[in-house]
Design a protein around this motif. Structure first.
Motif, PDB file in Angstrom:
ATOM      1  N   LYS A 151       2.491  34.936  20.640  1.00 53.23           N
ATOM      2  CA  LYS A 151       1.296  34.623  19.553  1.00 53.23           C
ATOM      3  C   LYS A 151       1.957  33.679  18.440  1.00 53.23           C
ATOM      4  O   LYS A 151       1.161  32.615  18.069  1.00 53.23           O
ATOM      5  N   LEU A 152       2.884  34.116  17.940  1.00 57.04           N
ATOM      6  CA  LEU A 152       3.454  33.196  16.696  1.00 57.04           C
ATOM      7  C   LEU A 152       3.840  31.941  17.163  1.00 57.04           C
ATOM      8  O   LEU A 152       3.739  30.647  16.579  1.00 57.04           O
ATOM      9  N   ARG A 153       4.361  31.953  18.481  1.00 57.34           N
ATOM     10  CA  ARG A 153       4.935  30.552  19.184  1.00 57.34           C
ATOM     11  C   ARG A 153       3.625  29.489  19.160  1.00 57.34           C
ATOM     12  O   ARG A 153       3.844  28.491  19.031  1.00 57.34           O
ATOM     13  N   GLU A 154       2.635  30.144  19.727  1.00 59.66           N
ATOM     14  CA  GLU A 154       1.285  29.253  19.855  1.00 59.66           C
ATOM     15  C   GLU A 154       0.860  28.668  18.634  1.00 59.66           C
ATOM     16  O   GLU A 154       0.744  27.431  18.561  1.00 59.66           O
ATOM     17  N   ALA A 155       1.045  29.504  17.514  1.00 59.66           N
ATOM     18  CA  ALA A 155       0.462  29.143  16.071  1.00 59.66           C
ATOM     19  C   ALA A 155       1.466  28.013  15.741  1.00 59.66           C
ATOM     20  O   ALA A 155       0.897  27.022  15.135  1.00 59.66           O
ATOM     21  N   MET A 156       2.813  28.333  15.861  1.00 66.41           N
ATOM     22  CA  MET A 156       3.884  27.488  15.352  1.00 66.41           C
ATOM     23  C   MET A 156       3.774  26.035  16.175  1.00 66.41           C
ATOM     24  O   MET A 156       4.174  24.923  15.685  1.00 66.41           O
ATOM     25  N   GLN A 157       3.354  26.199  17.319  1.00 63.09           N
ATOM     26  CA  GLN A 157       3.244  24.947  18.156  1.00 63.09           C
ATOM     27  C   GLN A 157       2.150  23.901  17.505  1.00 63.09           C
ATOM     28  O   GLN A 157       2.460  22.542  17.242  1.00 63.09           O
ATOM     29  N   ASP A 158       1.102  24.482  17.231  1.00 67.59           N
ATOM     30  CA  ASP A 158      -0.140  23.822  16.674  1.00 67.59           C
ATOM     31  C   ASP A 158       0.336  23.089  15.215  1.00 67.59           C
ATOM     32  O   ASP A 158       0.201  22.043  14.823  1.00 67.59           O
ATOM     33  N   GLU A 159       1.069  24.093  14.501  1.00 67.40           N
ATOM     34  CA  GLU A 159       1.567  23.544  13.137  1.00 67.40           C
ATOM     35  C   GLU A 159       2.600  22.547  13.139  1.00 67.40           C
ATOM     36  O   GLU A 159       2.631  21.759  12.467  1.00 67.40           O
ATOM     37  N   LEU A 160       3.466  22.824  13.933  1.00 67.09           N
ATOM     38  CA  LEU A 160       4.443  21.661  14.223  1.00 67.09           C
ATOM     39  C   LEU A 160       3.734  20.183  14.480  1.00 67.09           C
ATOM     40  O   LEU A 160       4.205  19.224  14.004  1.00 67.09           O
ATOM     41  N   LYS A 161       2.788  20.409  15.492  1.00 70.79           N
ATOM     42  CA  LYS A 161       2.118  19.285  16.058  1.00 70.79           C
ATOM     43  C   LYS A 161       1.514  18.436  14.830  1.00 70.79           C
ATOM     44  O   LYS A 161       1.726  17.295  14.481  1.00 70.79           O
ATOM     45  N   ASP A 220      11.179  25.591  27.937  1.00 69.65           N
ATOM     46  CA  ASP A 220       9.729  26.116  28.348  1.00 69.65           C
ATOM     47  C   ASP A 220       8.949  24.924  28.427  1.00 69.65           C
ATOM     48  O   ASP A 220       8.460  24.146  27.555  1.00 69.65           O
ATOM     49  N   GLN A 221       8.411  24.585  29.856  1.00 70.42           N
ATOM     50  CA  GLN A 221       7.801  23.696  30.286  1.00 70.42           C
ATOM     51  C   GLN A 221       6.296  23.481  29.657  1.00 70.42           C
ATOM     52  O   GLN A 221       5.786  22.471  29.250  1.00 70.42           O
ATOM     53  N   SER A 222       5.674  24.651  29.423  1.00 65.01           N
ATOM     54  CA  SER A 222       4.327  24.694  28.986  1.00 65.01           C
ATOM     55  C   SER A 222       4.314  24.240  27.341  1.00 65.01           C
ATOM     56  O   SER A 222       3.466  23.576  27.039  1.00 65.01           O
ATOM     57  N   GLU A 223       5.511  24.494  26.628  1.00 68.30           N
ATOM     58  CA  GLU A 223       5.553  24.284  25.334  1.00 68.30           C
ATOM     59  C   GLU A 223       5.759  22.648  25.174  1.00 68.30           C
ATOM     60  O   GLU A 223       5.130  21.995  24.294  1.00 68.30           O
ATOM     61  N   ALA A 224       6.691  22.179  26.196  1.00 73.82           N
ATOM     62  CA  ALA A 224       6.858  20.621  26.178  1.00 73.82           C
ATOM     63  C   ALA A 224       5.656  19.932  26.486  1.00 73.82           C
ATOM     64  O   ALA A 224       5.183  19.001  25.947  1.00 73.82           O
ATOM     65  N   LEU A 225       4.923  20.702  27.608  1.00 73.93           N
ATOM     66  CA  LEU A 225       3.598  19.773  27.860  1.00 73.93           C
ATOM     67  C   LEU A 225       2.542  19.709  26.682  1.00 73.93           C
ATOM     68  O   LEU A 225       1.966  18.661  26.740  1.00 73.93           O
ATOM     69  N   SER A 226       2.666  20.857  26.265  1.00 75.15           N
ATOM     70  CA  SER A 226       1.375  20.925  25.273  1.00 75.15           C
ATOM     71  C   SER A 226       1.737  20.257  23.780  1.00 75.15           C
ATOM     72  O   SER A 226       0.728  19.792  23.193  1.00 75.15           O
ATOM     73  N   MET A 227       2.928  20.201  23.588  1.00 74.14           N
ATOM     74  CA  MET A 227       3.354  19.518  22.417  1.00 74.14           C
ATOM     75  C   MET A 227       3.655  18.009  22.142  1.00 74.14           C
ATOM     76  O   MET A 227       3.424  17.167  21.244  1.00 74.14           O
TER      77      MET A 227
END
Lengths: 312, 328, 384
Positions: free
Chosen positions: B168-178, B194-201
């Motif tokens: 949950k935190l990871r997804e929130a941080m992904q948006d924030e970093l972006k 983590d490929q999904s992290e790479a793809l989404s960010m």
């Protein structure tokens, strides 16, 4: 036929296990009761007995111990000759601790950060080896090294550096007839004998500093010197303090080294040894013995206030 | 436009191990660049080559056009968010964040003011007096971020920045970093497995394998058109089909990939096999069908009838979804 | 605690004298199989240190008494062990023997049951450290002087006075004595200073170096403060002192015949008893009041006076036998010359070690007690 859901206990062991499982504190208290008893009775008990003795005094005329509460014996400690002993011991302990810290740090740093595999084994062996041989043997060996006609004198003559040795020996207060009969000699021997006790905790604390911490500092623009001052040293501080507790308290309590090497002037340990014997002045011996304890308490509280344990 | 980071035939060997092997790489200024790969693929070494904690065995690294071969880490205009955050445990949050300014000799008042600004940026206003040990994992992550940003780096390196956080935190941080990267406009280079992290960010990413870059491109490009079996397999759990099977499905005699989402159950179709596994994913099921000794995974959206394990199943797909790779 | 209470010996001595004497053994019967002895290191040798020195093995075979030795390092330890009990005999020094008598830990000895008593040196038979009011509480074992050890290359002739270790001066080789002389690292050394003053400052009226009033005591301390300026290090361990004579350039010091004997073998070292006399020690074999093995204890006491044992013992320890024949009858290793070297003829010059107590021959509470000797000597060595 269906098997029962619970296996019936097969004996006392199963019943005990069940009991302990249901009351975990029972097992804990059974396990720690003997060592606590030991600590409480033997360890703290003897300390209390010591403390009690120090509040008695010795009768001036009969030499008998007066079993009445008094601070007279502590007053005796302030007599110039006794205060000398305390200050002399304290000064030596401070000097030995500072010197040990300075010598130990690079060694511990190298061992913690760079030594790997075989080198690390060699390091531990090198540090521990002197600890395995008898303390007395080491002290006697140092006596021979430092003697007037000893190895060090010979070495300085061979290298034409006698003037250096003579200059050191002519220092007022700490010098003397030869290294082995001067405070410098006592200091050198103390530093040698207690050094491992400084290196090991220091090395352990340095090892716990992750490499990324040093990289983070460098990454943020810190020079090597700044990294050392602001990151390495504060993080190593608990180890340095732990080591200094060893070197400091061991020096405070030792009575063998100053008897063999040095000017024969008493240190606290020697004074205790002499006072509790035929002299029978147990109260004064006890009061002397309390001094290192008090000094250590003061030292620890100062270290705590200075933030030495913040990184724990 | 100059590139932020440029690798020219950079290698980093540790004895016989080629951690990084003749890598060429260009990261555009202002990009959000991901280095993706399994552990040991060389991505972290690449990051450390940029920060200066590793020196290349051969090749040349340029940061904003400058050769940095002889520049130590503390003189590079690059800052790092470490995987374990590497916060200084003996300093409070404010001193941690202000550290980079402190070593530069900035006076206390301005440096604390700037540290507070940075803390506000990562939504940690008022946490200045706490010790790192008193913070949660997500908060520490933000402190590490603020600390790295306080020096206003031109390139920010992030080493598995979200690895230690829960989903949950990871997804929130992904948006924030972006959004942070967009606002600051500086180049972010981050390493992840983590490929999904790479793809989404990421705007663009490099997939690493065995010290080399297997493919470099935009996320859509890499997801839809993997160049090698490895990329197809690693980026999204794609079906990788051997040349014989590709041919039987109407393609050339080459390796190909087929996304599970592209496969649908149908009365007739090119693939018929036995259902060997069925896994519930929440938003649908994943079914594994075995045909000609090859497992093929298909995604069944919610509402689709689920087959029994052991039953026969036929699958069909849009021929355009079959992606043929260069590997024969 | 016990031993401190015992320090008021004078009063307790009186109590002993007036109380009825403990029943003595009247006949030596059969062996009980063993005898337990508290002794100084090196006092009871069974050939384990050096095969040539063994005075136990043959005794065990002849008497049927196995000898068990418990080594003690200090007089306090000896008194403590005797208070604990379980021992038959102890080789007590002068500072422990009176305490043991006063504390009734030892019993009177029936000298009629010890045939060799007649061979004991006349000077020792009624010595005050074991004979109280005509009752013998033990048999003498050995005695020795604290001699002046010196380097014969520096002193072509033996020094005639202790002044070489007490006062700053140039030695015969023309160099000052500072840093080249030593003194004993124990408060007992105050007695050596007092003995020196007895000779050189008769106006102080010192009659015994162990019984000093405040003025006499202060004079002794002042002398020792002067000595501090010329002594580099004080000695307390015999082997360290030997090392200091070899490696530290020390050329003169108060010492024991033991060190002199070992050093003289390969170094230019000799010893003398200067004109002022010397302090010394005398040990007595005493029997526990509750001895479980009285027959073996008596057999050992008789054996301990055998001239061949005494002879070997005096060679081994570098001291003087309690039996004069041991020096001359050739049954052991000792010779007349050896005894002379150990100071046998200087008995009258020697003041034997006793514990200084407040109530002395000068009056009740007139003398400075030992516990003050200890703390003041610490001060003197510390430069106060």
């Amino acid at each position: 036929m269906t098997a029962p859901a619970i296996i019936p206990p097969r004996g006392l062991a199963d019943r005990l296990t069940t009991l302990f499982w249901r009351h975990p504190r029972l097992l804990l208290s059974l396990l720690i009761a003997p060592p606590l008893l030991w600590l409480g009775v033997v360890y703290l008990g003897s300390l209390a007995a010591l403390l009690l003795q120090s509040f008695y005094s010795i009768d001036e005329f009969s030499g008998l111990i007066v079993h009445e509460f008094t601070l007279k014996t502590y007053g005796e400690l302030l007599r110039p000759s006794n205060a000398d002993v305390i200050l002399r011991t304290l000064g030596m302990a401070i000097a030995v601790t500072i010197a040990s810290a300075f010598i130990a740090f690079p060694i511990a740093y190298f061992a913690a950060r760079y030594a790997k595999g075989r080198w690390k084994a060699a390091f531990y062996l090198g540090i521990m080896l002197p600890l395995w041989s008898s303390y007395l043997v080491k002290v006697y060996a140092w006596k021979l090294i430092l003697a007037k006609e000893g190895i060090l004198t010979w070495a300085t003559e061979a290298t034409h550096t006698s003037w250096l040795l003579n200059a050191a020996l002519s220092l007022p207060g700490v010098g003397g007839n030869s290294l082995s009969t001067s405070y410098i000699g006592t200091f050198l021997t103390f530093t040698y004998v207690w050094l491992p006790f400084m290196i090991l905790p220091m090395q352990a604390s340095l090892e716990r500093v992750p490499n990324s911490m040093l990289e983070a500092a460098a990454d943020l623009g810190a020079t090597a010197r700044q990294t050392f001052r602001t990151v390495v040293l504060p993080l190593a501080m608990p180890g340095i303090v732990a080591g200094s507790i060893f070197t400091f308290s061991l020096t405070l309590g030792d009575y063998i080294i100053p008897q063999i090497i040095g000017t024969s002037a008493s240190f606290i340990g020697m004074a205790v040894y002499q006072l509790q014997g035929t002299a029978g002045n147990i109260p004064l011996a006890a009061a002397f013995a309390v001094v290192p304890i008090v000094i250590m308490l003061i030292y620890l509280s100062l270290a705590k206030r200075a933030g030495a344990f913040d990184a724990l | 436009m100059t590139s932020a980071v440029e690798f020219q035939a950079v290698s980093r060997h540790f004895g016989a191990t080629k951690a990084v092997d003749a890598v060429d790489l260009t990261i555009a200024e202002g990009a959000f660049f991901a280095m993706l790969g399994p552990s040991g693929s060389g991505k972290t070494t690449c990051l450390r080559l940029i920060s200066g904690f590793e020196k290349p065995t051969s090749g040349q690294i340029r940061i904003f056009g400058e050769d940095v071969s002889a520049v130590p880490p503390h003189l590079r205009h690059v800052n790092t968010v470490f995987q374990d955050y590497a916060l200084f445990p003996h300093m409070n949050v404010r001193d941690n964040v202000a550290y980079g300014l402190m070593v530069k000799g900035m006076a206390r008042t301005p440096r604390y003011a700037k540290a507070e600004d940075m803390l506000a940026l990562v939504h940690l206003d008022g946490y200045g007096d706490r010790k790192p040990a008193q913070l949660s994992g997500g908060q520490r992550q933000r402190v590490a971020l603020a600390r790295a940003l306080v020096n206003e780096p031109r390139v920010l390196l992030l080493d598995e920045p979200l690895g230690a956080l829960d989903l949950k935190l990871r997804e929130a941080m992904q948006d924030e970093l972006k959004s942070l990267q967009k606002r600051l406009g500086i180049t972010f280079v981050f390493v992840t497995h983590d490929q999904s992290e790479a793809l989404s960010m990421a705007d663009s990413l490099a997939v690493f394998n065995n010290g080399r870059i297997a493919q470099i491109g935009t996320p859509t490009d890499i997801y839809a058109h993997p160049k090698t079996r490895f990329v197809a397999d690693f980026v999204g759990s794609s079906n990788v089909l051997p040349p014989a099977l590709t041919q039987s499905l109407g393609g050339p005699t080459k390796w190909s990939s087929l996304r599970p989402e592209a496969l649908h159950p149908a009365p007739f179709g090119p693939i018929t096999g036995t259902v060997t596994a069925l896994r519930y994913l929440g938003a649908g099921h994943r079914v594994t069908v075995t045909t000609q000794g090859q497992d093929i995974a298909a995604h069944l959206p919610s509402g689709t009838a689920t087959p029994q394990v052991g039953s026969q199943m036929t699958l069909t797909f849009d021929p355009a979804a079959l992606h043929v790779m260069d590997e024969a | 605690m016990q031993k401190i209470k015992l320090m008021g010996t004078a009063a307790l001595c009186l109590a002993v004298a007036t109380s009825p004497v403990v029943a003595q053994v009247t006949a030596v019967g059969d062996s009980e199989g063993q005898v337990n002895i508290v002794a100084w290191a090196g006092y009871i040798e069974r050939g384990e240190s050096d095969p040539a020195f063994d005075w136990v093995t043959k005794f065990e075979a002849a008497s049927g008494c196995k000898v068990n030795v418990k080594t003690a390092n200090t007089s306090d330890e000896m008194v403590a062990l005797m208070n604990e009990g379980g021992f038959d005999l102890v080789t007590a020094s002068g500072d422990a023997s009176l305490r043991l008598i006063a504390g009734k830990r030892v019993q009177p000895i029936n000298i009629d049951l010890i045939p060799s008593w007649s061979t004991v040196d006349e000077r020792l038979k009624n010595a005050s450290w074991h004979t109280v009011d005509g009752v013998h509480y033990g048999v003498p074992y050995m005695w020795g002087p604290n001699v002046l050890m010196y380097n014969t290359e520096v002193f072509k002739e033996a020094p005639t006075s202790w002044n070489v270790v007490f006062e700053p001066m140039d030695l015969p080789d023309g160099k000052p004595n500072a840093g080249r002389v030593q003194a004993y690292d124990g408060p007992i050394h105050i007695a050596d200073a007092a003995q020196y003053l007895m000779f050189h400052k008769p106006e102080l009226g010192i009659t015994s170096p162990y019984e000093l009033n405040e003025d006499q005591y202060k004079a002794a301390l002042d002398l020792l403060r002067v000595q501090r300026t010329i002594v580099g290090r004080y000695w307390h361990d015999a082997f360290i002192q030997m090392d200091d004579f070899k490696n530290e350039g020390v050329v003169a010091s108060g010492s024991w015949p033991f060190q002199v004997g070992l050093l003289a073998a390969d170094s230019p070292i000799a010893s003398t008893i200067p004109q002022e006399g010397a302090t010394g020690w005398a040990d007595t074999t005493m029997m526990h009041v509750d001895s479980a093995n009285p027959n073996c204890a008596y057999k050992w006491m008789e054996h301990s006076l055998a001239s061949n044992l005494q002879s070997d013992l005096s060679v081994w320890f570098g001291a003087n036998p309690a039996v004069l024949a041991a020096c001359t009858d050739g049954r052991g290793m000792q010779t007349a010359e050896g005894c002379t070297a150990n100071g046998l003829d200087n008995f009258d010059k020697i003041r034997f070690w006793t514990t200084p107590i407040a109530n002395c021959s000068q009056g009740e509470g007139a003398c400075v007690p030992y516990y003050r000797w200890v703390s003041d000597y610490i001060g003197v060595i510390g430069g106060r």
